[in-house]
Motif scaffolding. Structure first.
Motif, short mmCIF file in Angstrom:
data_model
loop_
_atom_site.label_atom_id
_atom_site.label_comp_id
_atom_site.label_asym_id
_atom_site.label_seq_id
_atom_site.Cartn_x
_atom_site.Cartn_y
_atom_site.Cartn_z
N LEU A 42 0.21 16.26 -9.05
CA LEU A 42 1.40 16.22 -8.21
C LEU A 42 2.22 17.50 -8.37
CD1 LEU A 42 2.62 12.58 -8.96
CD2 LEU A 42 1.15 13.35 -7.08
N THR A 43 2.92 17.88 -7.31
CA THR A 43 3.93 18.93 -7.41
C THR A 43 5.17 18.37 -8.11
OG1 THR A 43 4.97 18.31 -5.33
CG2 THR A 43 3.14 19.90 -5.21
N PRO A 44 6.13 19.22 -8.48
CA PRO A 44 7.39 18.68 -9.01
C PRO A 44 8.05 17.68 -8.07
CG PRO A 44 7.23 21.01 -9.52
CD PRO A 44 6.06 20.69 -8.62
N LEU B 251 0.85 -1.19 0.00
CA LEU B 251 0.00 0.00 0.00
C LEU B 251 0.89 1.24 0.00
CD1 LEU B 251 -2.48 -1.17 2.80
CD2 LEU B 251 -2.55 -1.70 0.35
N VAL B 252 0.68 2.11 -0.97
CA VAL B 252 1.55 3.27 -1.16
C VAL B 252 0.71 4.54 -1.12
CG1 VAL B 252 3.21 4.41 -2.68
CG2 VAL B 252 3.08 1.90 -2.63
N ARG B 253 1.14 5.50 -0.32
CA ARG B 253 0.50 6.81 -0.37
C ARG B 253 0.99 7.54 -1.63
NH1 ARG B 253 1.26 12.18 3.47
NH2 ARG B 253 -0.47 13.35 2.52
N HIS B 254 0.12 8.32 -2.24
CA HIS B 254 0.48 9.09 -3.43
C HIS B 254 1.59 10.10 -3.16
CE1 HIS B 254 -1.42 12.66 -1.78
NE2 HIS B 254 -2.39 11.87 -1.36
N GLY B 255 2.17 10.64 -4.22
CA GLY B 255 3.18 11.68 -4.10
C GLY B 255 2.58 13.02 -3.66
N GLN B 256 3.47 13.94 -3.38
CA GLN B 256 3.06 15.25 -2.86
C GLN B 256 2.19 16.02 -3.85
OE1 GLN B 256 5.66 18.85 -2.73
NE2 GLN B 256 5.80 18.37 -0.55
N GLY C 208 6.40 15.80 -5.96
CA GLY C 208 5.56 14.61 -6.04
C GLY C 208 5.89 13.77 -7.26
N GLU C 209 6.18 14.42 -8.38
CA GLU C 209 6.58 13.68 -9.58
C GLU C 209 7.91 12.97 -9.36
OE1 GLU C 209 6.58 16.71 -12.52
OE2 GLU C 209 4.38 16.78 -12.69
N GLU C 210 8.83 13.64 -8.67
CA GLU C 210 10.11 13.01 -8.35
C GLU C 210 9.91 11.82 -7.43
OE1 GLU C 210 14.44 14.17 -6.32
OE2 GLU C 210 12.89 15.71 -6.58
N GLN C 211 9.03 11.97 -6.46
CA GLN C 211 8.73 10.86 -5.55
C GLN C 211 8.16 9.67 -6.30
OE1 GLN C 211 6.13 13.06 -2.97
NE2 GLN C 211 7.71 13.36 -1.41
N ALA C 212 7.28 9.94 -7.27
CA ALA C 212 6.69 8.85 -8.05
C ALA C 212 7.77 8.11 -8.85
CB ALA C 212 5.62 9.40 -8.99
N ARG C 213 8.71 8.86 -9.43
CA ARG C 213 9.80 8.22 -10.16
C ARG C 213 10.70 7.42 -9.23
NH1 ARG C 213 9.61 13.32 -12.83
NH2 ARG C 213 11.33 14.09 -11.54
N ALA C 214 10.96 7.97 -8.04
CA ALA C 214 11.83 7.28 -7.07
C ALA C 214 11.19 6.00 -6.55
CB ALA C 214 12.14 8.21 -5.90
N LEU C 215 9.86 5.94 -6.57
CA LEU C 215 9.16 4.75 -6.10
C LEU C 215 9.54 3.53 -6.94
CD1 LEU C 215 6.96 3.80 -4.07
CD2 LEU C 215 5.28 4.28 -5.88
N VAL C 216 9.86 3.72 -8.19
CA VAL C 216 10.26 2.61 -9.06
C VAL C 216 11.45 1.87 -8.47
CG1 VAL C 216 11.16 2.00 -11.34
CG2 VAL C 216 9.33 3.71 -11.14
N ASP C 217 12.47 2.61 -8.03
CA ASP C 217 13.66 1.98 -7.45
C ASP C 217 13.38 1.45 -6.05
OD1 ASP C 217 15.28 2.34 -9.66
OD2 ASP C 217 15.96 4.31 -9.00
#
Length: 220
Positions: A28-30, A5-10, A32-41
């Motif tokens: 998403l904020t910028p 279970l993952v909370r969405h980005g900022q 938040g978008e970075e957080q979404a990309r980081a979630l992949v790793d």
């Protein structure tokens, strides 16, 4: 089965501490978008057989980089959306936010009839969250694993009531943007939480003042 279970980005509303629960809601904020990309790793070590998100734009946007990386479609279920704020929608004042959270954790503390003014009861909210979690579980089978991108209040309220976390722990341990909670089990026999915010469930959690790109391990 295993559900991540993952909370969405900022979002812009997060920056304002705004109760913003309507769909589709903000993007998403910028960061938040970075957080979404980081979630992949962050989730690289995890098996992912299916990917689900709420009907809110922020949840689907958070899931998109992972979907592209894994070659999966983002399946949407309205039951996974945030807890309805009722008449408190749009408020940013601390008393309103505290009341919203108090009601959410009261459901796991023996008062499922509680509700904010103009909002649904715990019976109603937990039923729709159960439906969304049930759909994700059904999509992977007994030995599968799914990622579910949802919302901070929804995840904390559900694991408090359904996955052994309890109201006190959930109230005292916020889930930052792209924070992860891992549960195992199934809808018939029940769920248990095995990881919360990057730590095995039950381990002490250090307070964090700001959210940054997701980086916590989720293998337990």
């Amino acid at each position: 089965m295993r559900l991540i279970l993952v909370r969405h980005g900022q979002t812009p509303s997060n920056l304002l501490h705004k109760l913003d629960t309507k769909v589709p809601g903000p993007g998403l904020t910028p960061l938040g978008e970075e957080q979404a990309r980081a979630l992949v790793d962050t989730l690289r070590p995890e098996r992912v057989d299916a990917l689900w998100a709420s009907s809110a734009a922020r949840a689907q946007l958070t899931a998109t980089p992972l979907a592209h990386d894994r070659g999966l479609a983002v399946q949407v279920h309205d039951g996974l959306r945030e807890l309805d704020a009722g008449d408190l929608e749009g408020r940013t004042d601390e008393p309103s936010v505290r009341e919203y959270l108090r009601v959410a954790f009261a459901w796991a503390d023996g008062d499922p009839a509680a509700h904010v003014p103009g909002g649904p009861t715990g019976h109603e909210v937990l039923a729709r969250l159960d439906a969304g979690i049930g759909a994700a579980a059904a999509s992977v089978g007994a030995d599968g694993a799914a990622v579910v991108v949802s919302h901070g209040g929804a995840i904390r309220a559900w694991v408090a009531a359904r996955a052994g976390v309890g109201a006190a722990f959930a109230a005292q341990n916020p889930l930052l943007n792209t924070g992860v909670v891992v549960v195992e089990g199934d809808p018939r026999r029940g769920w248990r939480t095995v990881g919360y915010a990057g730590e095995p469930f039950g381990a002490p959690t250090a307070p964090v003042e700001e959210s940054g790109p997701s980086a916590e391990p989720v293998m337990w």
